[in-house]
Design a protein around this motif. Structure first.
Motif, short mmCIF file in Angstrom:
data_model
loop_
_atom_site.label_atom_id
_atom_site.label_comp_id
_atom_site.label_asym_id
_atom_site.label_seq_id
_atom_site.Cartn_x
_atom_site.Cartn_y
_atom_site.Cartn_z
N ASP A 285 0.82 -1.22 0.00
CA ASP A 285 0.00 0.00 0.00
C ASP A 285 0.85 1.27 0.00
OD1 ASP A 285 -2.24 -1.63 0.20
OD2 ASP A 285 -2.27 -1.54 2.39
N SER A 286 2.17 1.11 -0.02
CA SER A 286 3.06 2.23 0.28
C SER A 286 4.01 2.54 -0.87
CB SER A 286 3.89 1.91 1.53
OG SER A 286 3.09 1.49 2.60
N ASP A 521 -7.22 3.82 6.08
CA ASP A 521 -7.34 4.40 4.74
C ASP A 521 -7.28 5.92 4.76
OD1 ASP A 521 -7.54 1.94 3.50
OD2 ASP A 521 -9.72 1.87 3.66
N LYS A 561 2.74 5.59 3.29
CA LYS A 561 1.40 5.32 2.77
C LYS A 561 0.56 6.60 2.90
CE LYS A 561 -2.18 4.08 4.91
NZ LYS A 561 -3.20 4.95 4.22
N SER A 564 -6.18 6.97 1.14
CA SER A 564 -6.66 6.27 -0.06
C SER A 564 -7.25 7.21 -1.09
CB SER A 564 -7.71 5.22 0.34
OG SER A 564 -8.79 5.83 1.02
N THR A 569 -2.06 7.96 -4.73
CA THR A 569 -2.33 6.52 -4.72
C THR A 569 -2.57 5.96 -6.12
OG1 THR A 569 -4.68 6.95 -4.31
CG2 THR A 569 -3.27 6.61 -2.39
N SER A 570 -2.90 6.82 -7.06
CA SER A 570 -3.17 6.34 -8.42
C SER A 570 -1.90 6.21 -9.27
CB SER A 570 -4.14 7.29 -9.13
OG SER A 570 -3.60 8.59 -9.21
N LYS A 574 5.48 2.69 -7.47
CA LYS A 574 5.60 3.07 -6.06
C LYS A 574 6.96 2.69 -5.46
CE LYS A 574 0.68 3.09 -4.97
NZ LYS A 574 -0.39 2.60 -4.05
#
Length: 754
Positions: A285-286, A521, A561, A564, A569-570, A574
């Motif tokens: 997620d990061s 999130d 992170k 959301s 995030t898109s 990463k």
């Protein structure tokens, strides 16, 4: 002649419990006192302050003895009352049985505690009474702490059962008083209220005599009220955050760090899926910064650099024991911190941590609330006094359904690596913050030497058939000259890996809690470390801060992170492989919140490279060594250093600064700064500047082909000269340094600044 009345049975019980406490306190004081702290003998150091700071020793003795007295007298009262309903016990027989009861309870608590935290007892079993080490092995090999904890709970349950049966049967003022007393003592014990418990026990004989004068309805009111008080602190924390407000543009920010966590130990880096499963899941997620480095591998200056975005050579906190003038620069107008900047836009700020987080109370980092241990001569003296009391340590570590807060100074014990304590504090602060805008820094020390995860984690990656002095822990001894064998090195590395796993469990618990609270999130979560750790790679030894060779001591994780719904995030990529520095976090956070930066900073905002893999132009980052703790030893860096006295000779205890231990001599401050090794490194090469008595040495290493830095290639090629020029110009700029020949001379510390 009037006959003197015989002492009452309760009075005899109280006197017997007092005598038991005094006997074992003196016994352990005589036979189990040590002045070794983290592998260093500080006996002479403490003795020199005995005359000047006698009150410190007196206070330590009083507090430790009081904790033992409260616990054992409380047990004695409970024992006495629980036997009131059993006829046939003569007073003399009851007293003999009391001694047996107290001794058995102490032994059960000790067994439970040494299985749960064997590291706390490592000095006793391996250095003072090594012939008893087999006892420690026996318990940790064949029992779980739950076995002895269950016995303790059963004994207490039986005692309370007897007491409740007595109340139910009699329903008298006497029986209600017994129940109320037991509940009061349990409440004080549960929440570690040492001084209220001491006051209560002082007036208890008077209350006992007056018990029949109190109206029975008073008991019927007080008893339910006391029962209600037990869950009240938890209910308060739970409901506190309900009244907070939420600002969508100001998400919660969590800065989570583990002391000494090496980048190469992460599972997604090493390929070992067992060691950090929770961090590995979080990495998906990061944004991952694969070549991130700390500016200085010592905790206090490293955090000062990270939180101010300035180098230690600029703000002058360059070691673990800064003077008053040095530490007061942190948080000043010239050196604001991330916490202060976030407070300016409405954030609440908190810091939570275990023993290495003692830096946070020692300087103004801008936190509204600090839930971390302190470190000073008073704390150090009290810890050593308490550690001598073998029967008290289980109480102070919570083996008896509480008691762990009787002596808050024990929270900073380096051998107590139980992360559950600080995770619970994290949860408490987060619940209190509710949905408001808050910044929380969490700093775990379980990975820091002596590598002390609690049961069963200390067994995770160690060899079960190893039975040497490093079975449970390993301090760094800078004076040690003995060479370790392969089995010992494997064991120490296993302890380190087990500690990394323990931190990963802490992190996993935090992440799950945030998900349960619907905060994960919404939040910015930053995971990093203050520095790494050498673990006997090549000739690098163990520890951190003494040298800059290899990748292990400066290369640390950095994962970020974002919420959301963030635009970042898109981004499809990463993972960033360019070289980054811990001073980059300050401008990164301020950039995210559009907080103007009015000063030039050595770091850069990492938001500008999100989605990219490398810098457009290769970047070099700076690091320097910490202070050398010892002036002897045969380590390679000892022959490559400007000499100054060992750490004990450098220190001064400053009473007016809460007995903090500081380096206050300006000549020493200048010498320490002058003697530091310094480096700059880019994605391929590391250049190291080493001032010695015979001149300046220069080293250049190929990081990719020679990660352990075994072959100095400085004499060949122009890369070394280019990086040398980079280093000299950087130090002259940020330290206002001068140059004498090839030596870098630290900038003069201006009057009023220090």
């Amino acid at each position: 002649m009037e006959e003197i009345p015989a002492p009452s049975p309760l009075r005899k019980t109280l006197l017997a419990a007092l005598g038991y406490t005094v006997f074992f306190y003196l016994f352990f004081l005589l036979f189990n006192t040590s002045f070794t702290i983290m592998g260093v003998d500080v006996g002479d150091y403490l003795k020199q302050y005995l005359g000047d700071f006698f009150g410190v020793y007196l206070f330590s003795t009083f507090k430790v003895f009081s904790a033992s007295l409260v616990f054992h007298v409380g047990l004695g009262i409970l024992f006495h009352y629980s036997l009131e309903s059993i006829p046939g016990f003569k007073v003399t027989k009851r007293i003999r049985l009391l001694f047996v009861y107290l001794f058995v309870m102490d032994l059960l608590g000790l067994a439970h505690s040494i299985i749960l935290y064997p590291q706390i007892y490592g000095e006793f079993f391996f250095y003072r009474y090594s012939s008893l080490a087999s006892v420690l092995y026996f318990f940790t090999d064949h029992f779980s702490p739950g076995f002895f904890f269950t016995i303790i709970v059963l004994i207490f349950s039986v005692q309370f059962g007897f007491l409740l049966h007595f109340v139910w049967k009699e329903k008298t003022k006497r029986s209600f008083f017994y129940l109320m007393t037991a509940l009061v003592l349990l409440f004080f014990h549960q929440f570690g209220n040492l001084y209220p418990a001491l006051v209560f026990l002082t007036i208890f004989p008077v209350l006992h005599r007056l018990k029949d004068r109190i109206h029975i309805r008073t008991y019927l009111i007080l008893i339910p009220l006391i029962v209600f008080l037990f869950p009240f602190p938890f209910l308060f924390d739970f409901f506190y955050g309900i009244f907070s407000t939420n600002d969508k543009n100001k998400p919660p920010v969590f800065l989570i760090s583990a002391d000494s966590l090496r980048y190469d130990k992460l599972g997604f880096v090493s390929g070992n899926k067992q060691i950090t499963p929770n961090i590995d899941a979080f990495s998906k997620d990061s944004f991952i910064f694969h070549d991130h480095h700390t500016t200085i591998p010592r905790t206090f200056p490293s955090w000062a650099d990270l939180l101010t975005g300035k180098y230690s050579m600029t703000h002058k906190v360059r070691d673990m024991f800064p003077s008053k003038e040095e530490k007061n620069r942190i948080g000043s107008k010239e050196f604001p911190t991330i916490a202060q900047k976030l407070k300016e836009i409405g954030y609440k700020t908190s810091a939570i941590g275990s023993f290495a987080a003692d830096i946070f109370p020692r300087a103004d980092f801008g936190f509204d609330e600090v839930l971390a241990p302190n470190f000073n001569a008073k704390v150090m003296t009290l810890q050593r006094t308490a550690e001598s009391q073998l029967f008290l340590l289980p109480v102070l570590t919570g083996s008896f359904l509480g008691g762990g807060d009787y002596i808050e100074e024990m929270d900073g014990l380096s051998t107590w690596g139980d992360g559950e304590r600080i995770v619970n504090r994290f949860k408490k602060v987060t619940r209190k913050s509710g949905s408001s805008s808050f910044f929380l820094t969490y700093f775990s020390s379980v990975v820091h030497f002596p590598y002390t995860p609690a049961y069963p984690n200390y067994k995770k990656f160690t060899k079960p058939d190893y039975y040497g002095k490093y079975k449970y822990l390993k301090f760094v001894d800078p004076t040690a000259t003995d060479k370790l064998n392969a089995d010992e090195i494997d064991q120490i590395r296993g302890l380190f890996d087990s500690s990394v796993f323990a931190f990963d469990e802490e992190f996993g618990s935090i992440v799950q809690f945030l998900k349960d609270k619907n905060l994960y999130d919404k939040s910015i979560i930053i995971l990093t470390a203050d520095h790494g750790e050498a673990l006997y790679e090549d000739i690098h030894g163990q520890g951190h801060g003494e040298h800059l060779r290899g990748e292990a001591v400066t290369k640390v994780p950095l994962l970020i992170k974002f919420p959301s719904d963030s635009k970042y995030t898109s981004l499809p990529n990463k993972e960033f492989f360019g070289t980054t520095s811990s001073v980059d976090l300050f401008p990164t956070v301020l950039n995210y919140f559009s907080i103007p930066i009015k000063q030039e900073l050595p770091g850069v905002s990492l938001l500008d490279v999100l989605g990219k893999t490398e810098w457009e132009k290769d970047r070099a980052v700076y690091s320097e060594t910490g202070i050398w703790f010892s002036d002897i030893g045969d380590h390679f860096f000892q022959s490559q250093r400007i000499p100054y006295p060992n750490i004990l000779e450098l220190h001064q205890v400053v009473p007016e600064e809460e007995f903090q231990i500081m380096i206050t001599d300006r000549n020493f401050q200048e010498t320490i700064a002058f003697a530091k090794h310094r480096s700059v490194q880019n994605s391929r090469y590391k250049f190291i500047y080493i001032p010695t008595r015979k001149g300046v040495l220069f080293e250049l290493y190929d990081r990719k082909n020679d990660p352990l830095n075994t072959k100095n290639i400085f004499p060949s090629g122009a890369i070394g000269l280019s990086l040398k020029e980079n280093l000299y110009s950087l130090v002259k700029k940020w330290e206002d340094a001068g140059q004498a020949g090839e030596y870098l001379l630290p900038g003069t510390l201006r009057n009023g600044d220090l």
